[in-house]
Design a protein around this motif. Structure first.
Motif, PDB file in Angstrom:
ATOM      1  N   ASN A 366       0.825  -1.202   0.000  1.00  0.00           N
ATOM      2  CA  ASN A 366       0.000   0.000   0.000  1.00  0.00           C
ATOM      3  C   ASN A 366       0.862   1.257   0.000  1.00  0.00           C
ATOM      4  O   ASN A 366       0.462   2.297  -0.530  1.00  0.00           O
ATOM      5  CB  ASN A 366      -0.934   0.007   1.215  1.00  0.00           C
ATOM      6  N   GLU A 367       2.002   1.162   0.620  1.00  0.00           N
ATOM      7  CA  GLU A 367       2.867   2.331   0.757  1.00  0.00           C
ATOM      8  C   GLU A 367       3.566   2.677  -0.546  1.00  0.00           C
ATOM      9  O   GLU A 367       3.675   3.842  -0.925  1.00  0.00           O
ATOM     10  CB  GLU A 367       3.887   2.045   1.857  1.00  0.00           C
ATOM     11  N   LEU A 368       4.064   1.677  -1.222  1.00  0.00           N
ATOM     12  CA  LEU A 368       4.765   1.900  -2.493  1.00  0.00           C
ATOM     13  C   LEU A 368       4.313   0.807  -3.440  1.00  0.00           C
ATOM     14  O   LEU A 368       4.869  -0.284  -3.478  1.00  0.00           O
ATOM     15  CB  LEU A 368       6.288   1.838  -2.278  1.00  0.00           C
ATOM     16  N   ALA A 369       3.262   1.129  -4.165  1.00  0.00           N
ATOM     17  CA  ALA A 369       2.642   0.127  -5.027  1.00  0.00           C
ATOM     18  C   ALA A 369       3.553  -0.220  -6.202  1.00  0.00           C
ATOM     19  O   ALA A 369       4.391   0.588  -6.662  1.00  0.00           O
ATOM     20  CB  ALA A 369       1.297   0.646  -5.548  1.00  0.00           C
ATOM     21  N   GLU A 370       3.369  -1.417  -6.685  1.00  0.00           N
ATOM     22  CA  GLU A 370       4.114  -1.850  -7.866  1.00  0.00           C
ATOM     23  C   GLU A 370       3.649  -1.059  -9.092  1.00  0.00           C
ATOM     24  O   GLU A 370       2.448  -0.820  -9.260  1.00  0.00           O
ATOM     25  CB  GLU A 370       3.888  -3.344  -8.122  1.00  0.00           C
ATOM     26  N   PRO A 371       4.576  -0.623  -9.925  1.00  0.00           N
ATOM     27  CA  PRO A 371       4.159   0.120 -11.125  1.00  0.00           C
ATOM     28  C   PRO A 371       3.368  -0.771 -12.061  1.00  0.00           C
ATOM     29  O   PRO A 371       3.654  -1.957 -12.232  1.00  0.00           O
ATOM     30  CB  PRO A 371       5.481   0.557 -11.745  1.00  0.00           C
ATOM     31  N   GLY A 372       2.345  -0.183 -12.698  1.00  0.00           N
ATOM     32  CA  GLY A 372       1.531  -0.938 -13.632  1.00  0.00           C
ATOM     33  C   GLY A 372       2.224  -1.094 -14.975  1.00  0.00           C
ATOM     34  O   GLY A 372       3.348  -0.618 -15.197  1.00  0.00           O
ATOM     35  N   PRO A 373       1.568  -1.765 -15.904  1.00  0.00           N
ATOM     36  CA  PRO A 373       2.169  -1.943 -17.232  1.00  0.00           C
ATOM     37  C   PRO A 373       2.306  -0.614 -17.954  1.00  0.00           C
ATOM     38  O   PRO A 373       1.473   0.279 -17.834  1.00  0.00           O
ATOM     39  CB  PRO A 373       1.182  -2.881 -17.933  1.00  0.00           C
ATOM     40  N   GLU A 374       3.379  -0.526 -18.710  1.00  0.00           N
ATOM     41  CA  GLU A 374       3.654   0.704 -19.465  1.00  0.00           C
ATOM     42  C   GLU A 374       2.643   0.867 -20.598  1.00  0.00           C
ATOM     43  O   GLU A 374       2.359  -0.063 -21.335  1.00  0.00           O
ATOM     44  CB  GLU A 374       5.076   0.648 -20.047  1.00  0.00           C
ATOM     45  N   GLY A 420      13.370  11.614 -11.091  1.00  0.00           N
ATOM     46  CA  GLY A 420      12.164  10.807 -11.167  1.00  0.00           C
ATOM     47  C   GLY A 420      10.884  11.603 -11.168  1.00  0.00           C
ATOM     48  O   GLY A 420       9.792  11.010 -11.123  1.00  0.00           O
ATOM     49  N   ALA A 421      10.963  12.932 -11.274  1.00  0.00           N
ATOM     50  CA  ALA A 421       9.741  13.742 -11.260  1.00  0.00           C
ATOM     51  C   ALA A 421       8.898  13.458 -12.494  1.00  0.00           C
ATOM     52  O   ALA A 421       7.652  13.434 -12.413  1.00  0.00           O
ATOM     53  CB  ALA A 421      10.098  15.223 -11.193  1.00  0.00           C
ATOM     54  N   CYS A 422       9.527  13.221 -13.628  1.00  0.00           N
ATOM     55  CA  CYS A 422       8.785  12.963 -14.868  1.00  0.00           C
ATOM     56  C   CYS A 422       8.016  11.645 -14.764  1.00  0.00           C
ATOM     57  O   CYS A 422       6.854  11.553 -15.163  1.00  0.00           O
ATOM     58  CB  CYS A 422       9.728  12.957 -16.053  1.00  0.00           C
ATOM     59  N   ALA A 423       8.676  10.612 -14.244  1.00  0.00           N
ATOM     60  CA  ALA A 423       7.994   9.323 -14.103  1.00  0.00           C
ATOM     61  C   ALA A 423       6.897   9.389 -13.046  1.00  0.00           C
ATOM     62  O   ALA A 423       5.883   8.683 -13.141  1.00  0.00           O
ATOM     63  CB  ALA A 423       9.011   8.248 -13.736  1.00  0.00           C
ATOM     64  N   TYR A 424       7.071  10.225 -12.029  1.00  0.00           N
ATOM     65  CA  TYR A 424       6.077  10.351 -10.954  1.00  0.00           C
ATOM     66  C   TYR A 424       4.765  10.920 -11.480  1.00  0.00           C
ATOM     67  O   TYR A 424       3.677  10.511 -11.034  1.00  0.00           O
ATOM     68  CB  TYR A 424       6.649  11.236  -9.845  1.00  0.00           C
ATOM     69  N   VAL A 425       4.821  11.853 -12.417  1.00  0.00           N
ATOM     70  CA  VAL A 425       3.621  12.517 -12.903  1.00  0.00           C
ATOM     71  C   VAL A 425       3.068  11.879 -14.165  1.00  0.00           C
ATOM     72  O   VAL A 425       2.010  12.297 -14.652  1.00  0.00           O
ATOM     73  CB  VAL A 425       3.891  14.009 -13.166  1.00  0.00           C
ATOM     74  N   CYS A 426       3.743  10.879 -14.737  1.00  0.00           N
ATOM     75  CA  CYS A 426       3.318  10.298 -16.012  1.00  0.00           C
ATOM     76  C   CYS A 426       2.053   9.457 -15.819  1.00  0.00           C
ATOM     77  O   CYS A 426       2.056   8.482 -15.058  1.00  0.00           O
ATOM     78  CB  CYS A 426       4.421   9.429 -16.598  1.00  0.00           C
ATOM     79  N   PRO A 427       0.963   9.815 -16.500  1.00  0.00           N
ATOM     80  CA  PRO A 427      -0.277   9.019 -16.343  1.00  0.00           C
ATOM     81  C   PRO A 427      -0.199   7.669 -17.048  1.00  0.00           C
ATOM     82  O   PRO A 427      -0.988   6.771 -16.733  1.00  0.00           O
ATOM     83  CB  PRO A 427      -1.342   9.908 -16.999  1.00  0.00           C
ATOM     84  N   SER A 428       0.755   7.521 -17.971  1.00  0.00           N
ATOM     85  CA  SER A 428       0.892   6.248 -18.672  1.00  0.00           C
ATOM     86  C   SER A 428       1.841   5.303 -17.959  1.00  0.00           C
ATOM     87  O   SER A 428       2.114   4.200 -18.454  1.00  0.00           O
ATOM     88  CB  SER A 428       1.402   6.483 -20.097  1.00  0.00           C
ATOM     89  N   GLU A 429       2.357   5.736 -16.808  1.00  0.00           N
ATOM     90  CA  GLU A 429       3.248   4.923 -15.984  1.00  0.00           C
ATOM     91  C   GLU A 429       4.465   4.434 -16.781  1.00  0.00           C
ATOM     92  O   GLU A 429       4.886   3.275 -16.675  1.00  0.00           O
ATOM     93  CB  GLU A 429       2.484   3.734 -15.380  1.00  0.00           C
ATOM     94  N   ILE A 430       5.038   5.326 -17.563  1.00  0.00           N
ATOM     95  CA  ILE A 430       6.251   5.005 -18.329  1.00  0.00           C
ATOM     96  C   ILE A 430       7.455   5.214 -17.414  1.00  0.00           C
ATOM     97  O   ILE A 430       7.620   6.307 -16.855  1.00  0.00           O
ATOM     98  CB  ILE A 430       6.354   5.897 -19.570  1.00  0.00           C
ATOM     99  N   PRO A 431       8.305   4.219 -17.232  1.00  0.00           N
ATOM    100  CA  PRO A 431       9.505   4.386 -16.381  1.00  0.00           C
ATOM    101  C   PRO A 431      10.588   5.180 -17.124  1.00  0.00           C
ATOM    102  O   PRO A 431      11.603   4.639 -17.569  1.00  0.00           O
ATOM    103  CB  PRO A 431       9.928   2.941 -16.111  1.00  0.00           C
ATOM    104  N   LEU A 432      10.374   6.460 -17.224  1.00  0.00           N
ATOM    105  CA  LEU A 432      11.262   7.302 -18.029  1.00  0.00           C
ATOM    106  C   LEU A 432      12.693   7.277 -17.503  1.00  0.00           C
ATOM    107  O   LEU A 432      13.661   7.218 -18.275  1.00  0.00           O
ATOM    108  CB  LEU A 432      10.726   8.738 -18.046  1.00  0.00           C
ATOM    109  N   VAL A 433      12.859   7.337 -16.186  1.00  0.00           N
ATOM    110  CA  VAL A 433      14.209   7.390 -15.614  1.00  0.00           C
ATOM    111  C   VAL A 433      14.996   6.130 -15.964  1.00  0.00           C
ATOM    112  O   VAL A 433      16.210   6.184 -16.192  1.00  0.00           O
ATOM    113  CB  VAL A 433      14.132   7.575 -14.086  1.00  0.00           C
ATOM    114  N   GLN A 434      14.311   4.993 -16.018  1.00  0.00           N
ATOM    115  CA  GLN A 434      15.018   3.752 -16.364  1.00  0.00           C
ATOM    116  C   GLN A 434      15.580   3.824 -17.794  1.00  0.00           C
ATOM    117  O   GLN A 434      16.698   3.380 -18.055  1.00  0.00           O
ATOM    118  CB  GLN A 434      14.066   2.559 -16.233  1.00  0.00           C
ATOM    119  N   TYR A 435      14.820   4.391 -18.707  1.00  0.00           N
ATOM    120  CA  TYR A 435      15.315   4.567 -20.079  1.00  0.00           C
ATOM    121  C   TYR A 435      16.561   5.453 -20.098  1.00  0.00           C
ATOM    122  O   TYR A 435      17.529   5.178 -20.799  1.00  0.00           O
ATOM    123  CB  TYR A 435      14.230   5.186 -20.954  1.00  0.00           C
TER     124      TYR A 435
END
Length: 850
Positions: A366-374, A420-435
């Motif tokens: 609940n505290e840090l949910a798993e990211p959903g599919p991109e 990680g601010a970009c990935a935090y606000v992305c509604p499509s849950e794209i892991p931008l920082v990982q790229y």
């Protein structure tokens, strides 16, 4: 400058672009003081815990070490040592998983603590203010201090900045959620931090030192202001709570309104940033002599029963920290090193703490949910609005996926701080920082390979140059070395040697003496008097003998003709007799011309008239002989062959006379003139001229073109003739007749006059006569070959004709060949008769024209 300084002192701050406000969750760990953990059972100390090169290992397996003892020593730039966190024995030196998202193994020292925690000898500075700049830098370097805010940059590099530093910024913001290590450190050790700031001020001499703290840390702000109230040029500045205000470039913008250029560092604009944890480590190294062997770490999360901050020895396994704080894992538990924004999930908890570890987060689902599919990007631009570096995260992600590294560089990928601010606000849950992290790693790897390739190229070129030098040295090894400057003694020795040589007899004199001796020996051998040189007399004698030989050959030929004329008349001999009669007619004409020339002076017109008369008589006689031979004699094989041969012989003889007269080198004329007495020289010359003219006329009349007649006539008269040769001779005769008719039309009386004068006024020379005869024979051979080719182009006939003419020229009898059949003999006779008829017709036409 003063206006900006006044604004800073008044507490003004300037906003930076982007930023987000995630929930802080700091109260979980900030309510309890820092605790100290018990000694772990094992310490895993990686040799590389900073940016830069590893140090050189100076311990070995099984060795006992003390607390604070150096395990490595720096050997290159940006290299700092690591130290033993406690006393104990080195169990092993091996590769162990690293504190990195990839957990790649790194060389580590495994220490088993002995529980005594015995320190090594420490060197404490009594008064740091009296230490020199180099001494302070060396203390910081040998203490192994590196940036503890997350980057791990070697501190001694920053402290030894060659650029002027105007502002020293202390980063105490600690903006990432859950982390409170710096907050508690400032609350409990504010004075130590201020002491560290003073050491840096002594090294950098900045105009102002600014301590930036977020406004959500009131206790830390109060503690720092209290500690800094007596310090010079140190102000504590409160900044608004916004993520990521703790970023180096963002904090500089907040506190000084200055922007670090793309690809640059803060020192480029006169600013230097240090973390509070790093400043406290400098304080311990300078004032206490302790190296960096421990740090404050926040251990928090909903699965931790006692969240808080602890003093953890470097190398302590993450599992030991979690167990000490009451860790209750859940299914598919995640453990994050760092905060929820910039941290990374650990693949194992058997990883040791390093100098840059500031937080261990163990959240539940609940505290840090798993990211959903991109999902696909919807182009909402939320990532660009949140980026604190004013980048285009969406565009960078496209370039990273397509591996367009050049475009990534153009779009300033390395300005990304991976907040990680970009990935935090992305509604499509794209892991931008990982790229971005993957792309950065690949670009760095490519750059390293390029650097290695360039170094290899340089080594290759240097190797080639060395090999070329060695090869050139081998080539020049045996060459004479260039002369060097000689000393005075050597010059004197050379001068003495030259003087001795000059006193010896000259070499030329020795040679002349030897030559004289040889000459005397030769003279003695040959006698007192040498024989006279009779070479010229011998040459004249040989010339006279040659003239006599030619005269005898001519006389023998005339006698042979007379003998044949007296022989019984039969089928074969009748043709020979006709030929002899024609020869006598020619001689008669020659005698008449000679008498006329001898009795009267040679006149051009008279000579021309006499030549014309001689030609007419010769034509008439030849015509009569040919007519008699053709009409009266029965046509048989042998007679036809003989008649054709005689006709060819006459034509060749006339052509030879014409060629020799035209080139002024007629062999017969010169022989006659040479054998004539000196008194009758003019008469002989005139007779020779008349004889030449008569021969020329005979050539035109008989239509002959070959130049080797005399030899052929003699050979044919004395050699039996067969039918095949007769046929060949007839063909040659036809060609010669055609060419002679053309020569008759081109004759001119003026050329004859010129020839008479030339022959009369030209002295007779044996050598010239011989040369002229040779030239005439060559021309006759060439003309005969051309005429034979024209008459009968068949290869066999041409070769037979050439062979036949060569035999005639060599005065050699021709071997008899097998007789032909009756039919072949009949065909040869008919061909010969046709040839004689055509020759007769051509002779008649030529006579009418004359």
């Amino acid at each position: 400058m003063e206006q900006l300084l006044n604004q800073i002192k008044k507490g003004k701050v300037w906003p930076f672009p982007g930023g987000i406000h995630p929930p802080g969750q700091k109260t979980l760990s900030s309510t309890q003081p820092i605790t100290r953990l018990p000694l772990p059972d094992k310490l895993v100390v990686p040799l590389k815990q900073h940016i830069g090169a590893n140090g050189q290992l100076i311990v070995e397996k099984g060795q006992r070490v003390l607390k604070g003892q150096a395990l490595t020593q720096p050997i290159a730039n940006w290299s700092v040592p690591v130290h033993a966190p406690t006393s104990g024995v080195i169990e092993d030196i091996c590769h162990a998983p690293s504190a990195h998202p990839s957990a790649l193994p790194e060389l580590s020292v495994i220490i088993i603590p002995d529980g005594e925690d015995t320190w090594c000898e420490l060197h404490v500075a009594s008064d740091p203010s009296k230490l020199s700049h180099e001494q302070l830098i060396d203390i910081i370097h040998q203490s192994g201090i590196a940036g503890m805010g997350g980057a791990g940059f070697p501190t001694y590099i920053k402290a030894d900045s060659r650029k002027a530093i105007e502002y020293l910024v202390v980063n105490a913001v600690e903006c990432e959620p859950y982390i409170t290590a710096d907050d508690l450190l400032m609350q409990e050790h504010a004075q130590g931090i201020i002491n560290g700031i003073e050491v840096m001020q002594q090294l950098l001499t900045p105009t102002l030192t600014i301590v930036g703290i977020e406004d959500n840390k009131p206790d830390a702000i109060a503690a720092m202001k209290k500690a800094a109230q007596h310090a010079d040029n140190i102000i504590v500045q409160t900044v608004p709570t916004i993520y990521p205000s703790g970023g180096e470039k963002q904090l500089i913008k907040l506190l000084t309104n200055k922007e670090v250029p793309s690809g640059g560092i803060p020192a480029d604009i006169g600013v230097l940033v240090q973390n509070v944890g790093t400043l406290f480590a400098i304080n311990q190294a300078v004032y206490e002599g302790k190296p960096l062997i421990e740090r404050v770490i926040t251990v928090t999360g909903n699965t931790i029963h006692k969240p808080g901050n602890v003093w953890a020895l470097l190398g302590t396994e993450i599992k030991h920290l979690l167990d000490c704080q009451g860790f209750s894992p859940v299914p598919q538990q995640r453990v994050v090193m760092g905060g929820p924004m910039m941290g990374f999930t650990l693949p194992t908890v058997r990883i040791g703490v390093v100098k840059t570890t500031n937080c261990i987060l163990a959240p539940d689902h609940n505290e840090l949910a798993e990211p959903g599919p991109e999902k696909a990007c919807i182009r909402c631009s939320a990532c660009a609005d949140a980026c604190p570096a004013s980048l285009l995260p969406q565009q960078l992600q496209w370039f990273a996926k397509s591996q367009e590294y050049d475009k990534l560089k153009e779009h300033n990928l390395f300005d990304c701080i991976e907040c990680g601010a970009c990935a935090y606000v992305c509604p499509s849950e794209i892991p931008l920082v990982q790229y971005y992290r993957v792309a950065k790693a690949e670009i760095k790897e490519k750059q390293e390979e390029q650097i290695k390739a360039e170094r290899a190229k340089v080594r290759f070129e240097l190797r080639n140059a060395r090999l070329e030098r060695e090869q050139e040295a081998r080539k020049n090894r045996h060459k004479r070395k260039p002369a060097t400057e000689k000393s005075a003694d050597e010059k004197q020795k050379i001068a003495d040697a030259l003087a001795r040589v000059s006193n010896k007899p000259a070499k030329d004199d020795e040679k002349s003496a030897v030559a004289a001796a040889i000459a005397r020996a030769k003279a003695k051998k040959q006698g007192d008097q040498l024989e006279p040189d009779n070479s010229e007399v011998a040459k004249e004698r040989a010339a006279r003998k040659e003239q006599a030989r030619l005269y005898k050959e001519q006389k023998a030929a005339d006698t042979n003709e007379a003998t044949h004329s007296d022989a019984p008349v039969d089928d074969k001999k009748s043709a020979v007799a006709a030929a002899i009669a024609r020869a006598k007619a020619k001689k008669a004409a020659q005698a008449d011309a000679s008498t006329t020339t001898g009795d009267a002076p040679v006149d051009d017109k008279k000579a021309a008239v006499a030549a014309a008369i001689a030609r007419a008589k010769a034509k008439k006689a030849a015509q009569a002989d040919a007519s008699t031979t053709t009409e009266d004699a029965p046509v048989d094989d042998k007679k036809a062959a003989v008649a054709a041969a005689i006709a060819r012989a006459k034509a060749k003889k006339a052509a030879q006379a014409e060629q020799l007269a035209a080139s002024k080198n007629n062999n017969t004329e010169e022989t006659t003139v040479e054998n004539t007495p000196a008194d009758d020289k003019k008469a002989a010359v005139a007779a020779a001229i008349a004889h030449a003219k008569a021969k020329k006329a005979a050539q035109a009349e008989q239509l002959a073109a070959s130049e080797k007649v005399n030899t052929e006539e003699a050979t044919i008269e004395n050699t039996p003739v067969d039918d095949k040769k007769a046929a060949i001779a007839a063909a040659i005769a036809r060609a010669k007749a055609k060419k002679a008719a053309q020569a008759e039309q081109l004759a001119a009386s003026e050329k004859v006059n010129t020839e008479e004068e030339t022959v009369e006024n030209t002295p007779v020379d044996d050598k010239k006569a011989a040369i002229a005869a040779a030239i005439a024979r060559a021309k006759a051979k060439k003309a005969a070959k051309e005429q034979a080719d024209e008459a009968n182009p068949q290869t066999e006939t041409s070769e037979t004709s050439a062979t036949f003419e060569q035999n005639i020229e060599a005065q050699a009898p021709v071997k008899e060949k097998p007789e032909l059949t009756a039919q072949e003999k009949k065909k040869a006779a008919v061909a010969a008769a046709i040839a004689r008829a055509k020759a007769k017709k051509l002779l008649k036409e030529g006579s009418d024209k004359s």
